[in-house]
Design a protein around this motif. Structure first.
Motif, PDB file in Angstrom:
ATOM      1  N   GLY A   1       0.814  -1.203   0.000  1.00 56.42           N
ATOM      2  CA  GLY A   1       0.000   0.000   0.000  1.00 56.42           C
ATOM      3  C   GLY A   1       0.850   1.255   0.000  1.00 56.42           C
ATOM      4  N   ALA A   2       0.183   2.405   0.062  1.00 54.18           N
ATOM      5  CA  ALA A   2       0.889   3.680  -0.056  1.00 54.18           C
ATOM      6  C   ALA A   2       1.786   3.940   1.154  1.00 54.18           C
ATOM      7  CB  ALA A   2      -0.104   4.817  -0.245  1.00 54.18           C
ATOM      8  N   VAL A   3       1.228   3.866   2.367  1.00 48.50           N
ATOM      9  CA  VAL A   3       2.036   4.077   3.568  1.00 48.50           C
ATOM     10  C   VAL A   3       3.059   2.961   3.717  1.00 48.50           C
ATOM     11  CG1 VAL A   3       2.005   4.207   6.085  1.00 48.50           C
ATOM     12  CG2 VAL A   3       0.265   5.400   4.771  1.00 48.50           C
ATOM     13  N   GLY A   4       2.619   1.713   3.557  1.00 45.19           N
ATOM     14  CA  GLY A   4       3.519   0.582   3.714  1.00 45.19           C
ATOM     15  C   GLY A   4       4.663   0.606   2.727  1.00 45.19           C
ATOM     16  N   GLY A   5       4.377   0.965   1.489  1.00 46.21           N
ATOM     17  CA  GLY A   5       5.431   1.020   0.483  1.00 46.21           C
ATOM     18  C   GLY A   5       6.485   2.060   0.818  1.00 46.21           C
TER      19      GLY A   5
END
Length: 296
Positions: A152-156
C-alpha cells in the motif's frame, strides 16, 4: 471555484462538487493553485462521518501539489513557487480537492523536480505518515522490521525508508505483490505466516493490531497508523500510533529522497475533480496499487 465537499454522510454518492469562494491566505499562510490532489482512505472516512461534523459542509483532501498563487504576511514563499503540502484536518470547510487551497507556510515544501504534479501529490500524507511511524519505533540500523500492508501507499514508503536506513524489512502483503514489495527494498516477504516474537518491530500499516503485535519480540516496538487505536502493551513491547502532522521541513527531506530515487511515487489512476464521486467509488472497490489522484 469548484471544490469537492460532503454535506451529508454516506457512500461515494455523498460527494458533491460545488461552487465556493476562493479562500484568502492569512498571516503565515499561502494559497496554492491546485495542480493535483491525491485521494486517500481518510477521505472516505470523512465522507462516511467517521470523524463527525454532522450538519457542516466538510471539504475533502489532504495532499496537494501546485503553485503558490498568493501569500499572506510573514512567509518566505513567493507567487509562482511550485510546491507540495499537507493540509491536515478531519473536519474543515475546504480541503485540497478544490481549485485552490490555503495552508500554513510551515506545511509547505518545494515540489520535487523529477516528477510531475500528479505524482508529487501522492507524497505528503502517506510519506509523512510512514516516516513519522518509523520515528516512533526508534530503530537502529540492522534491527528487524515487519511492515504490514507493504504494497500500500504508507507501507510502500515505510519499506523504502527503512531499507534506506539500513533496516532489513520483512514485507507482509498479498502473494501477487511479492515482486512489487521486493522492488521497493524488502529483504524478506510473507503473505501471513510469521513466527511469534520473530522481529524487533512492526509497523502496522494494514491495521492488523493484536495479531501483528504477537510477531514482535519481547521488549520490541509496535507502531500503528490510526491514533489511539494501537493494541495495549504486552511482554514489554512498546506500542504507539502515529498521528501525522504537517511538517514542511520533513516533507522537504522526503522530496530530496524522491529526487535521489529513494522513494517511488505510484499513481494508479487520475480523475477530473468533477469525477470525485467516481474516484471514491473506485477507492471503495479496493486493490488499488498507488494512489488515485484528482486533477482540477
Amino acid at each position: 471555484m469548484r471544490a469537492a465537499v460532503v454535506t451529508t454522510f454516506g457512500g461515494p454518492e455523498a460527494v458533491e462538487v460545488v461552487d465556493v469562494d476562493v479562500p484568502e491566505p492569512g498571516a503565515r499562510q499561502v494559497r496554492i493553485k491546485v495542480a493535483a490532489a491525491a485521494l486517500n482512505p481518510v477521505d472516505a472516512g470523512v465522507r462516511q462521518g467517521v470523524f463527525g461534523g454532522a450538519g457542516k459542509r466538510i471539504g475533502l483532501g489532504w495532499d496537494v501539489a501546485g503553485t503558490v498563487d498568493a501569500t499572506g504576511v510573514a512567509t518566505s514563499w513567493s507567487v509562482g513557487d511550485e510546491v507540495v503540502a499537507l493540509d491536515y484536518g478531519m473536519v474543515k470547510p475546504l480541503g485540497t480537492h478544490a481549485a485552490y487551497v490555503v495552508v500554513d507556510t510551515d506545511a509547505v515544501a518545494k515540489a520535487p523536480t523529477t516528477v510531475d504534479a500528479v505524482h508529487a501529490a501522492t507524497l505528503p500524507l502517506n510519506a509523512l505518515t510512514a516516516v513519522q511511524a518509523l520515528d516512533l519505533l526508534e530503530l537502529a540500523p540492522g534491527a528487524s522490521l515487519l511492515v504490514t500492508g507493504a504494497a500500500g501507499a504508507v507501507g510502500g514508503f515505510a519499506v523504502q525508508l527503512a531499507a534506506h536506513r539500513g533496516i532489513p524489512v520483512t514485507a507482509l502483503a498479498r502473494e501477487g505483490d511479492e515482486e512489487l514489495v521486493r522492488s521497493l527494498g524488502a529483504a524478506h516477504f510473507t503473505a501471513g505466516d510469521v513466527e511469534p516474537g520473530s522481529v524487533d518491530a512492526v509497523l502496522d500499516a494494514a491495521v492488523i493490531g493484536e495479531r501483528a503485535l504477537a510477531w514482535v519480540r519481547d521488549g520490541g516496538a509496535f507502531a500503528g497508523v490510526i491514533p489511539q487505536a494501537e493494541p495495549a502493551s504486552e511482554r514489554g513491547v512498546r506500542t504507539g500510533a502515529v498521528e501525522v502532522s504537517a511538517d514542511g521541513a520533513r516533507l522537504a527531506e522526503l522530496v530530496r529522497l524522491v529526487e535521489a530515487g529513494v522513494l517511488t511515487l505510484r499513481v494508479a489512476e487520475t480523475y477530473a475533480l468533477e469525477e470525485s464521486a467516481k474516484a471514491h467509488a473506485r477507492l471503495g472497490e479496493g486493490g488499488v496499487r498507488g494512489r488515485l489522484v484528482l486533477v482540477p
